[in-house]
Design a protein around this motif. Structure first.
Motif, PDB file in Angstrom:
ATOM      1  N   ARG A 283       0.836  -1.205   0.000  1.00 49.06           N
ATOM      2  CA  ARG A 283       0.000   0.000   0.000  1.00 49.06           C
ATOM      3  C   ARG A 283       0.872   1.257   0.000  1.00 49.06           C
ATOM      4  O   ARG A 283       0.554   2.242  -0.675  1.00 49.06           O
ATOM      5  N   VAL A 284       1.983   1.212   0.730  1.00 48.87           N
ATOM      6  CA  VAL A 284       2.911   2.351   0.748  1.00 48.87           C
ATOM      7  C   VAL A 284       3.553   2.532  -0.627  1.00 48.87           C
ATOM      8  O   VAL A 284       3.707   3.658  -1.120  1.00 48.87           O
ATOM      9  N   ARG A 285       3.909   1.417  -1.270  1.00 41.85           N
ATOM     10  CA  ARG A 285       4.491   1.508  -2.620  1.00 41.85           C
ATOM     11  C   ARG A 285       3.494   2.075  -3.621  1.00 41.85           C
ATOM     12  O   ARG A 285       3.856   2.871  -4.494  1.00 41.85           O
ATOM     13  N   GLU A 286       2.227   1.684  -3.510  1.00 46.60           N
ATOM     14  CA  GLU A 286       1.194   2.223  -4.399  1.00 46.60           C
ATOM     15  C   GLU A 286       1.080   3.738  -4.232  1.00 46.60           C
ATOM     16  O   GLU A 286       0.944   4.475  -5.218  1.00 46.60           O
ATOM     17  N   LEU A 287       1.129   4.190  -2.992  1.00 47.90           N
ATOM     18  CA  LEU A 287       1.053   5.629  -2.725  1.00 47.90           C
ATOM     19  C   LEU A 287       2.255   6.348  -3.332  1.00 47.90           C
ATOM     20  O   LEU A 287       2.101   7.391  -3.995  1.00 47.90           O
ATOM     21  N   ALA A 288       3.446   5.793  -3.147  1.00 45.99           N
ATOM     22  CA  ALA A 288       4.653   6.422  -3.686  1.00 45.99           C
ATOM     23  C   ALA A 288       4.607   6.462  -5.209  1.00 45.99           C
ATOM     24  O   ALA A 288       4.980   7.473  -5.827  1.00 45.99           O
ATOM     25  N   THR A 289       4.153   5.400  -5.832  1.00 45.59           N
ATOM     26  CA  THR A 289       4.054   5.363  -7.297  1.00 45.59           C
ATOM     27  C   THR A 289       3.070   6.407  -7.801  1.00 45.59           C
ATOM     28  O   THR A 289       3.320   7.097  -8.803  1.00 45.59           O
ATOM     29  N   THR A 290       1.928   6.527  -7.119  1.00 46.00           N
ATOM     30  CA  THR A 290       0.920   7.510  -7.527  1.00 46.00           C
ATOM     31  C   THR A 290       1.449   8.933  -7.375  1.00 46.00           C
ATOM     32  O   THR A 290       1.269   9.776  -8.269  1.00 46.00           O
ATOM     33  N   LEU A 291       2.121   9.220  -6.270  1.00 43.78           N
ATOM     34  CA  LEU A 291       2.678  10.559  -6.061  1.00 43.78           C
ATOM     35  C   LEU A 291       3.805  10.860  -7.056  1.00 43.78           C
ATOM     36  O   LEU A 291       3.966  12.012  -7.485  1.00 43.78           O
ATOM     37  N   SER A 292       4.552   9.846  -7.436  1.00 44.89           N
ATOM     38  CA  SER A 292       5.658  10.047  -8.386  1.00 44.89           C
ATOM     39  C   SER A 292       5.165  10.518  -9.743  1.00 44.89           C
ATOM     40  O   SER A 292       5.905  11.173 -10.490  1.00 44.89           O
ATOM     41  N   SER A 293       3.925  10.182 -10.051  1.00 44.17           N
ATOM     42  CA  SER A 293       3.367  10.582 -11.350  1.00 44.17           C
ATOM     43  C   SER A 293       2.779  11.993 -11.318  1.00 44.17           C
ATOM     44  O   SER A 293       2.345  12.507 -12.353  1.00 44.17           O
ATOM     45  N   GLN A 294       2.757  12.619 -10.133  1.00 47.57           N
ATOM     46  CA  GLN A 294       2.205  13.968 -10.001  1.00 47.57           C
ATOM     47  C   GLN A 294       3.258  15.020 -10.376  1.00 47.57           C
ATOM     48  O   GLN A 294       4.440  14.729 -10.536  1.00 47.57           O
TER      49      GLN A 294
END
Length: 448
Positions: A417-428
């Motif tokens: 779940r933490v990795r999903e959050l980091a991946t999503t923020l990286s695309s911002q």
């Protein structure tokens, strides 16, 4: 496919047309292991690929050796290497379930400090669902063995299951220590009880308790990222619940299997498993129905079925409203409006309905103090939903809370779940705040 090696040995020993005679001799050979009750049908399933437990294989080799007048190695029986744990086959008989339980618990206890993982088999999951739902009920589960089992003995197993459940929710199951202790307990205490002496009534309660323990170990394995082992334990739990005559707990386990399928991205299979759980549950307490429909909603959300998802959420919410003073079975007592809110947040987010999803955010954190891991999971999910909605400020604010909540939690699901959050923020759009949050998230798994 026929086990040609085993078939050849039966032929050479004169048992080709006398499977019942071989089964009787096998039962006699294994009398020190308890009162085995194998018959011609058992031999049929072994020939068709069913793998008996290791003590049974040893007795088979001894029985055949006496007839053949030569030593027979277990490897000659053709059942494959003992390290092969990924079959996840639903046992046909109660005896088969008991043998399977002893086999996989022993194997897990022997690899305490190793990852015993493998791939999730969605086809085997659906086969297990069909077997649980449509196989005929077991007429009797009484047994005569070496150890007398009483109702008091069985009740102690439920107390242990509650203890392991509490440890899991507080600390997660990523650390092998808790699973190691549980596996050792199952091998040393529960397996001998299953091979013991008990009446039909005590036996069914024993099967229910063993199913509960197997189901808890399955969920712990899932949380640790050991997906093949988790699936195998759920499959075993389903068969034990079938022997207990407990349709509702079987439905609960099948919903857990659907949850695992959602986590791994098997959306279509997850919807079918959730539907089978609801169909097989029969008349159920409101809280159990709420949990089952919430699981179905997450599966529909991942598969993009908006109408079915929203209908399932409506049914889950309606069931929660009807809970009243009936807490339902002990194993579903954890499910609360906060867990429903977390499911709604997840599935509505998957459908890109972010505004609707985030309306459930406050309720998703209204959790008891024991639900430490769930609080972390829901916090990360809220942050990810904000990020996907384009609100990076809110996402970063929620992400900042993860570090303090996640300390001491050992969970592959939390890490994912933490990795999903980091991946999503990286695309911002890059910004100092986003960069700082990504740096913080990069060290969070080290604290988990």
């Amino acid at each position: 496919m026929t086990n040609a090696a085993f078939e050849g040995l039966l032929l050479a020993a004169g048992y080709a047309n006398s499977h019942a005679a071989f089964a009787r001799q096998l039962n006699h050979t294994g009398r020190n292991e308890g009162a085995w009750r194998y018959d011609a049908a058992s031999v049929y399933w072994w020939l068709r690929g069913r793998r008996p437990g290791e003590p049974v294989q040893a007795a088979m080799a001894e029985t055949l050796a006496r007839k053949l007048g030569r030593p027979v190695a277990i490897a000659e029986l053709g059942f494959g290497a003992s390290d092969s744990i990924g079959m996840c086959v639903y046992p046909v008989t109660v005896d088969g379930a008991i043998d399977t339980a002893e086999q996989i618990w022993t194997r897990l206890a022997k690899r305490l400090n190793q990852q015993a993982s493998g791939a999730f088999d969605s086809g085997k999951a659906l086969e297990a669902a069909l077997g649980w739902r449509y196989d005929l009920p077991d007429k009797a589960v009484s047994r005569n063995g070496r150890q007398q089992v009483t109702s008091t003995d069985v009740q102690s197993l439920y107390a242990l299951a509650d203890h392991f459940t509490d440890l899991d929710r507080r600390h997660g199951s990523g650390s092998p220590r808790t699973r190691a202790v549980m596996a050792d307990f199952l091998v040393r205490q529960v397996a001998p009880m299953l091979h013991g002496t008990y009446t039909d009534a005590v036996g069914r309660d024993l099967m229910r308790a063993a199913a509960t323990l197997s189901g808890q170990l399955a969920f712990m394995s899932y949380d640790a990222g050991e997906h093949a082992m988790a699936q195998h334990q759920v499959t075993l739990g389903l068969r034990l619940a079938k022997a207990a005559g407990d349709r509702l707990y079987g439905a609960h386990l099948l919903a857990n299997l659907a949850t695992q399928a959602v986590f791994l991205g098997h959306a279509r299979e997850a919807t079918r498993l959730a539907e089978a759980a609801i169909d097989g549950a029969g008349r159920a307490p409101a809280v159990a129905l709420a949990r089952l429909y919430a699981t179905a909603a997450t599966a529909y959300g991942q598969s993009g079925e908006r109408r079915a998802c929203q209908l399932a959420l409506t049914k889950a919410e309606y069931a929660l409203d009807r809970m009243g003073t009936d807490p339902g079975p002990r194993w579903v007592g954890y499910f609360s409006p906060a867990h429903f809110a977390g499911a709604a947040l997840r599935c509505l987010g998957d459908l890109h309905l972010y505004t609707q999803a985030l309306r459930h955010a406050p309720d998703a954190l209204n959790l008891g103090s024991r639900n430490t891991r769930t609080r972390v999971l829901h916090t990360a999910l809220i942050a990810t939903t904000h990020a996907r909605a384009g609100d990076t400020d809110a996402a970063c604010e929620w992400a900042s809370k993860l570090g303090q909540h996640a300390v001491g939690i050992h969970s592959a699901r939390v890490q994912q779940r933490v990795r999903e959050l980091a991946t999503t923020l990286s695309s911002q759009q890059p910004s100092p705040q986003v960069n700082e949050t990504l740096h913080t998230l990069a060290v969070v798994p080290a604290t988990i």
